[in-house]
Design a protein around this motif. Structure first.
Motif, PDB file in Angstrom:
ATOM      1  N   TYR A 199      29.963 -12.743  69.682  1.00 18.85           N
ATOM      2  CA  TYR A 199      28.909 -13.487  70.371  1.00 18.85           C
ATOM      3  C   TYR A 199      28.987 -13.338  71.878  1.00 18.85           C
ATOM      4  O   TYR A 199      28.025 -13.575  72.585  1.00 18.85           O
ATOM      5  CB  TYR A 199      28.955 -14.970  69.997  1.00 18.85           C
ATOM      6  N   SER A 200      30.191 -13.003  72.378  1.00 18.22           N
ATOM      7  CA  SER A 200      30.313 -12.811  73.820  1.00 18.22           C
ATOM      8  C   SER A 200      31.492 -11.894  74.080  1.00 18.22           C
ATOM      9  O   SER A 200      32.245 -11.586  73.155  1.00 18.22           O
ATOM     10  CB  SER A 200      30.504 -14.147  74.534  1.00 18.22           C
ATOM     11  N   TYR A 239      34.015 -12.644  75.779  1.00 18.63           N
ATOM     12  CA  TYR A 239      35.253 -13.411  75.876  1.00 18.63           C
ATOM     13  C   TYR A 239      35.716 -13.752  74.476  1.00 18.63           C
ATOM     14  O   TYR A 239      35.090 -14.556  73.785  1.00 18.63           O
ATOM     15  CB  TYR A 239      35.055 -14.687  76.699  1.00 18.63           C
ATOM     16  N   ASP A 263      37.362 -15.176  71.076  1.00 17.27           N
ATOM     17  CA  ASP A 263      37.958 -16.386  70.520  1.00 17.27           C
ATOM     18  C   ASP A 263      38.902 -16.029  69.385  1.00 17.27           C
ATOM     19  O   ASP A 263      39.828 -16.753  69.082  1.00 17.27           O
ATOM     20  CB  ASP A 263      36.867 -17.306  69.940  1.00 17.27           C
ATOM     21  N   GLU A 274      37.126 -10.538  67.577  1.00 19.39           N
ATOM     22  CA  GLU A 274      36.386 -10.407  68.822  1.00 19.39           C
ATOM     23  C   GLU A 274      37.247  -9.758  69.896  1.00 19.39           C
ATOM     24  O   GLU A 274      36.738  -9.069  70.773  1.00 19.39           O
ATOM     25  CB  GLU A 274      35.893 -11.781  69.279  1.00 19.39           C
ATOM     26  N   LEU A 293      22.505 -12.700  75.252  1.00 18.08           N
ATOM     27  CA  LEU A 293      23.662 -13.118  76.044  1.00 18.08           C
ATOM     28  C   LEU A 293      24.678 -11.977  76.103  1.00 18.08           C
ATOM     29  O   LEU A 293      25.055 -11.515  77.178  1.00 18.08           O
ATOM     30  CB  LEU A 293      24.296 -14.362  75.415  1.00 18.08           C
ATOM     31  N   GLU A 305      39.927 -18.325  64.245  1.00 14.89           N
ATOM     32  CA  GLU A 305      40.192 -18.383  65.671  1.00 14.89           C
ATOM     33  C   GLU A 305      41.560 -18.973  65.991  1.00 14.89           C
ATOM     34  O   GLU A 305      42.249 -18.513  66.884  1.00 14.89           O
ATOM     35  CB  GLU A 305      39.111 -19.202  66.403  1.00 14.89           C
ATOM     36  N   LEU A 322      36.000 -25.202  64.045  1.00 15.19           N
ATOM     37  CA  LEU A 322      35.137 -24.455  63.143  1.00 15.19           C
ATOM     38  C   LEU A 322      33.730 -24.509  63.720  1.00 15.19           C
ATOM     39  O   LEU A 322      33.113 -25.568  63.789  1.00 15.19           O
ATOM     40  CB  LEU A 322      35.138 -25.066  61.741  1.00 15.19           C
ATOM     41  N   ILE A 323      33.274 -23.377  64.218  1.00 11.40           N
ATOM     42  CA  ILE A 323      31.887 -23.282  64.669  1.00 11.40           C
ATOM     43  C   ILE A 323      31.396 -21.975  64.089  1.00 11.40           C
ATOM     44  O   ILE A 323      31.905 -20.915  64.439  1.00 11.40           O
ATOM     45  CB  ILE A 323      31.767 -23.241  66.203  1.00 11.40           C
ATOM     46  N   MET A 324      30.469 -22.060  63.154  1.00 13.41           N
ATOM     47  CA  MET A 324      30.145 -20.863  62.407  1.00 13.41           C
ATOM     48  C   MET A 324      28.666 -20.826  62.091  1.00 13.41           C
ATOM     49  O   MET A 324      28.064 -21.829  61.740  1.00 13.41           O
ATOM     50  CB  MET A 324      30.955 -20.911  61.120  1.00 13.41           C
ATOM     51  N   GLU A 325      28.104 -19.638  62.244  1.00 18.48           N
ATOM     52  CA  GLU A 325      26.706 -19.465  61.932  1.00 18.48           C
ATOM     53  C   GLU A 325      26.489 -19.584  60.422  1.00 18.48           C
ATOM     54  O   GLU A 325      27.319 -19.121  59.635  1.00 18.48           O
ATOM     55  CB  GLU A 325      26.294 -18.067  62.394  1.00 18.48           C
ATOM     56  N   LYS A 378      32.713 -21.325  72.389  1.00 17.32           N
ATOM     57  CA  LYS A 378      31.809 -20.880  71.330  1.00 17.32           C
ATOM     58  C   LYS A 378      30.636 -21.845  71.155  1.00 17.32           C
ATOM     59  O   LYS A 378      29.538 -21.429  70.799  1.00 17.32           O
ATOM     60  CB  LYS A 378      32.582 -20.745  70.017  1.00 17.32           C
ATOM     61  N   GLU A 399      28.211 -20.621  73.599  1.00 16.31           N
ATOM     62  CA  GLU A 399      27.770 -19.269  73.238  1.00 16.31           C
ATOM     63  C   GLU A 399      26.779 -19.294  72.088  1.00 16.31           C
ATOM     64  O   GLU A 399      25.851 -18.487  72.016  1.00 16.31           O
ATOM     65  CB  GLU A 399      28.975 -18.413  72.835  1.00 16.31           C
ATOM     66  N   MET A 400      26.985 -20.225  71.165  1.00 12.05           N
ATOM     67  CA  MET A 400      26.096 -20.317  70.018  1.00 12.05           C
ATOM     68  C   MET A 400      24.707 -20.811  70.423  1.00 12.05           C
ATOM     69  O   MET A 400      23.766 -20.742  69.656  1.00 12.05           O
ATOM     70  CB  MET A 400      26.683 -21.268  68.975  1.00 12.05           C
ATOM     71  N   ARG A 422      20.964 -22.047  62.453  1.00 12.64           N
ATOM     72  CA  ARG A 422      21.757 -22.971  61.644  1.00 12.64           C
ATOM     73  C   ARG A 422      23.235 -22.680  61.867  1.00 12.64           C
ATOM     74  O   ARG A 422      23.650 -21.537  61.768  1.00 12.64           O
ATOM     75  CB  ARG A 422      21.458 -22.779  60.165  1.00 12.64           C
ATOM     76  N   ILE A 423      23.983 -23.730  62.177  1.00  9.02           N
ATOM     77  CA  ILE A 423      25.427 -23.528  62.280  1.00  9.02           C
ATOM     78  C   ILE A 423      26.158 -24.688  61.629  1.00  9.02           C
ATOM     79  O   ILE A 423      25.597 -25.760  61.381  1.00  9.02           O
ATOM     80  CB  ILE A 423      25.932 -23.379  63.737  1.00  9.02           C
ATOM     81  N   ALA A 424      27.428 -24.438  61.310  1.00  6.89           N
ATOM     82  CA  ALA A 424      28.311 -25.482  60.817  1.00  6.89           C
ATOM     83  C   ALA A 424      29.328 -25.758  61.901  1.00  6.89           C
ATOM     84  O   ALA A 424      29.802 -24.831  62.550  1.00  6.89           O
ATOM     85  CB  ALA A 424      29.021 -25.005  59.556  1.00  6.89           C
ATOM     86  N   LEU A 425      29.605 -27.020  62.133  1.00  2.00           N
ATOM     87  CA  LEU A 425      30.690 -27.352  63.050  1.00  2.00           C
ATOM     88  C   LEU A 425      31.327 -28.656  62.627  1.00  2.00           C
ATOM     89  O   LEU A 425      30.701 -29.485  61.973  1.00  2.00           O
ATOM     90  CB  LEU A 425      30.238 -27.379  64.516  1.00  2.00           C
ATOM     91  N   ARG A 426      32.604 -28.794  62.966  1.00  2.00           N
ATOM     92  CA  ARG A 426      33.307 -30.015  62.578  1.00  2.00           C
ATOM     93  C   ARG A 426      32.862 -31.164  63.473  1.00  2.00           C
ATOM     94  O   ARG A 426      32.355 -30.951  64.574  1.00  2.00           O
ATOM     95  CB  ARG A 426      34.817 -29.825  62.739  1.00  2.00           C
ATOM     96  N   GLU A 460      34.201 -31.064  67.006  1.00  2.00           N
ATOM     97  CA  GLU A 460      33.497 -30.215  67.969  1.00  2.00           C
ATOM     98  C   GLU A 460      32.208 -30.888  68.422  1.00  2.00           C
ATOM     99  O   GLU A 460      31.823 -30.808  69.583  1.00  2.00           O
ATOM    100  CB  GLU A 460      33.174 -28.855  67.358  1.00  2.00           C
TER     101      GLU A 460
END
Lengths: 678, 71
Positions: A65-66, A68, A70, A74, A105, A406, A483-486, B20, B23-24, B54-58, B61
């Motif tokens: 995604y960038s 930098y 994580d 990446e 980006l 990550e 946890l940040i996930m598409e 992130k 970034e998202m 659509r994203i998942a995050l805890r 976060e």
């Protein structure tokens, strides 16, 4: 066809889930290979194609995604992009037409680094279906790049892309779209002139990265204390990302016209069930059951053919070759040994294929979403579910798939416990031992042997979780886990691409294990063919009776170590030789029994069943069998896995700890089981 | 569930926040909607922005974001 000598290397980059692999697959119709490049191990593959007599090599980098990083994935991407800049002649940047904003980006970051770029906007048909219309001419002007529109799935736009690559339509931007903030401007400019780096953005990225992206040492030495105060890498990254998005937000309304209110109907409907707090888990369980059903029942037929094929081959080779040492080496040692590996190819293949399909369709991201809460308890991440499931096929690709986790601690724990999952290489051992010691009776219509096998799978899974819990308590590590996930929209998986991917992995497995088995069989055969001299004028005795061979002498020397577990010298030798790979156990047993003239001819299982100790007791009792099963469930008997763990952790400490811990646990557990059931 | 909101700013603790998140595309002024949450305090499933990403995050976060509820 004539080929140009110096071929051109082109990178393929972009966010995850933008159709990179589809484009890669559609472009490269020639040899594909996984390759290592100067110091960086590239997870993804490279492939080549020839267009107008020019050979073009495409290197497919992991999505990001960038710049930098994580995660490890990446980091591979960024390091390659920045450090190998003079290796490749340009990069194709893939942008998803439905998500221009997020993609731009990274595009602008790469552009500002001075990489020659060609922009591909993919999935234009899908975007149009959603009422998104893009003014490509204006976008091309704004971004200062040539744009190719593709719909890679239908192979639309690929010829234009090939032509553009051929014409070398990569543009290098002279200006930098990101304005260095006032506060850091002075430092950046001073360092650029000192380090003789003309590109101020490159200096900025070096200052902003926490993990080293480039040759940073020389830059850091030149920082004064005052500089360090205004340079907090994290803050610089945040600042950059926000500013870039502000600029992108100015461009987008000019180029995109969008009809409001399009609904992602399939995804919306499917997710009502698939991430449901109850039915979501039920569905996942059903999918898993279905896959395992397929693995065991669909694989039965090809496995049967392979078995028969290798038996026929061994028989014929023995008939053709003259009776003697060479014939027995090939017919009794090598062919059955390799056959013992190839027979598991269908199971590994089916399992991997289904996993690739799940990943590709977008469902795996939902599984991560569902499992995160539960795996967190054990010090793992939702993303650990993918390695854990693929560990059922083979720990090697499983451990490599941890790269997108990550958090360092969660990734380490996942790597350390994945080998407990029952991999396909354990199956030959389990199958033969279960057939030996578990009666073929039924309990309420269910085969005892099936229950035993299922029990072994559960044992592996539970042990993985328990050891993860122990590691969670013992490893001290402060970096925050996240946890940040598409969650990508669902799509029809690329059946053909995934099939090719699977074939490649299966071939790697056969090829790798095949070599080990070949080497082990040759060594074993020599050690069993030769023995200590029996009369003074001999140097060594050849063609000796198995019991008089060097192998037997060695085996008997280690017997005291394995005797408490209930094993005789043959099993001791098999266990030692299977340190290379678990499945070698069966090959070694087969070789040993076929070399032993005292044993009657017949299938290997019968030979093992009828074998007796010198005192007349059966060699394989229930206690011995269970002890072998437990030993193989826990022991780290796979050189390739050890090598991959070392490569991924870069830590001798953890690799050794895992090896000693697993094998120690195996010895102890096998000892206890044998003593209990004896 | 099905609550909508607007991101106003990031928490003071922003140096701890994973980059992130930004970034998202979870930027100030972004409108989002919580669609699902995994049981027992599991991750959130959110949809946001003009792209309907659509994203998942805890939850941990999500707490870095200062948001305003939209009715």
């Amino acid at each position: 066809m004539k080929m140009a000598k110096n071929h051109t290397q082109i990178l393929l980059v972009g966010n995850p889930n933008v159709g990179k692999s589809t484009i890669f697959n559609a472009l490269c119709n020639k040899k594909q290979k996984t390759g290592n490049y100067a110091g960086v191990t590239v997870a993804s593959h490279s492939g080549t194609y020839v267009y107008k007599e020019r050979e073009i090599e495409i290197i497919d980098l992991p999505g990001s995604y960038s710049i930098y990083p994580d995660s490890e994935d990446e980091a591979i991407f960024s390091k390659f992009l920045i450090q190998e800049q003079n290796q490749y002649s340009g990069a194709i940047y893939i942008l998803d037409a439905m998500n221009l904003k997020r993609g731009l980006l990274l595009f602008q970051q790469i552009q500002d680094l001075g990489t020659p770029l060609l922009l591909v906007v993919n999935q234009i048909d899908e975007a149009e279906k959603r009422g998104i219309h893009i003014d490509f001419e204006l976008l091309s002007q704004q971004l200062n790049t040539k744009i190719i529109q593709t719909n890679a799935k239908e192979k639309i736009g690929l010829d234009e892309l090939r032509e553009a690559v051929h014409q070398n339509c990569f543009t290098k931007s002279e200006s930098i779209s990101f304005e260095i903030p006032l506060e850091q401007k002075e430092v950046v400019h001073r360092i650029s002139s000192q380090a003789n780096e003309k590109n101020p953005y490159k200096v900025w990225t070096l200052l902003s990265s926490e993990k080293y992206l480039g040759k940073l040492e020389s830059v850091h030495e030149q920082l004064t204390d005052h500089d360090r105060k205004c340079i907090v890498p994290k803050r610089l990254q945040t600042q950059e990302t926000i500013r870039r998005y502000q600029e992108i937000d100015k461009i987008l309304p000019k180029v995109i016209t969008k009809k409001p209110q399009f609904k992602e109907l399939l995804t919306e409907k499917a997710d009502k069930l698939l991430v449901h707090p109850f039915w979501g888990y039920v569905f996942f369980a059903v999918i898993l059951l279905f896959i395992f059903q397929m693995v065991f029942f669909m694989a039965e037929y090809p496995m049967h053919w392979i078995d028969a094929g290798f038996a026929w081959l061994a028989e014929n080779v023995k008939n053709i070759l003259p009776e003697g040492p060479l014939g027995s080496l090939i017919g009794d040692g090598i062919i059955p040994g390799i056959g013992g590996i190839v027979i598991f190819a269908p199971q590994i293949g089916i399992l991997l294929y289904f996993l690739y399909l799940l990943e590709d369709s977008g469902y795996m991201a939902r599984v991560v979403f569902l499992m995160d809460r539960w795996l967190k308890v054990f010090g793992l991440n939702g993303k650990s579910i993918v390695p854990l499931i693929s560990g059922v096929a083979c720990a090697i690709p499983a451990i490599m798939s941890t790269r997108n986790i990550e958090n360092v601690k969660e990734r380490l724990i996942t790597i350390l416990v994945t080998p407990f999952m029952t991999c396909a290489a354990r199956l030959p051992v389990y199958t033969i031992i279960i057939a030996l010691v578990i009666p073929a009776k039924k309990f309420m219509g269910i085969d005892y042997r099936a229950i035993a096998l299922l029990g072994m799978y559960l044992l592996g899974f539970v042990t993985a979780l328990v050891s993860a819990l122990i590691l969670k308590k013992t490893i001290k590590q402060k970096t925050k886990s996240f946890l940040i996930m598409e969650l990508p929209p669902y799509k029809k998986p690329l059946f053909g691409y995934d099939f090719k991917l699977m074939l490649g992995k299966v071939w790697e497995f056969i090829n790798g294990a095949g070599r080990v088995i070949l080497a082990v069989s040759i060594i074993l055969w020599f050690l069993s063919y030769l023995g200590p001299k029996q009369n003074p004028d001999q140097f060594v005795a050849t063609g000796v009776h198995l019991h008089d061979s060097y192998l037997a002498k060695m085996g008997k020397a280690i017997e005291p170590v394995v005797a408490p577990l209930g094993y005789d010298w043959k099993m001791g030798v098999s266990i030692i030789s299977s340190f290379a790979a678990r499945e070698v156990f069966v090959g070694t047993m087969a070789t040993l029994y076929s070399l032993d003239d005292d044993v009657e001819e017949g299938p290997i299982v019968e030979k093992m069943r009828n074998d007796v100790k010198p005192n007349g007791e059966k060699v394989f009792t229930l206690a011995t069998g269970l002890s072998v099963l437990v030993y193989y469930a826990f022991a780290m008997q796979c050189v390739s896995t050890i090598a991959v763990v070392y490569r991924e952790t870069r830590s001798i400490k953890w690799t050794t700890l895992q090896l000693v811990g697993m094998t120690g646990l195996a010895y102890l557990a096998a000892f206890l089981v044998y003593q209990f059931f004896k | 569930m099905n609550q909508s909101g607007k991101i106003l700013d990031y928490d003071n603790n922003r140096l701890m926040m994973p980059n992130k998140i930004i970034e998202m595309g979870l930027l100030p002024e972004t409108i989002f909607k919580i669609l699902y949450q995994a049981p027992f305090g599991g991750p959130l499933y959110i949809e946001f922005g003009k792209e309907n990403s659509r994203i998942a995050l805890r939850k941990e976060e999500a707490e870095y974001l200062i948001v305003e509820q939209i009715r």
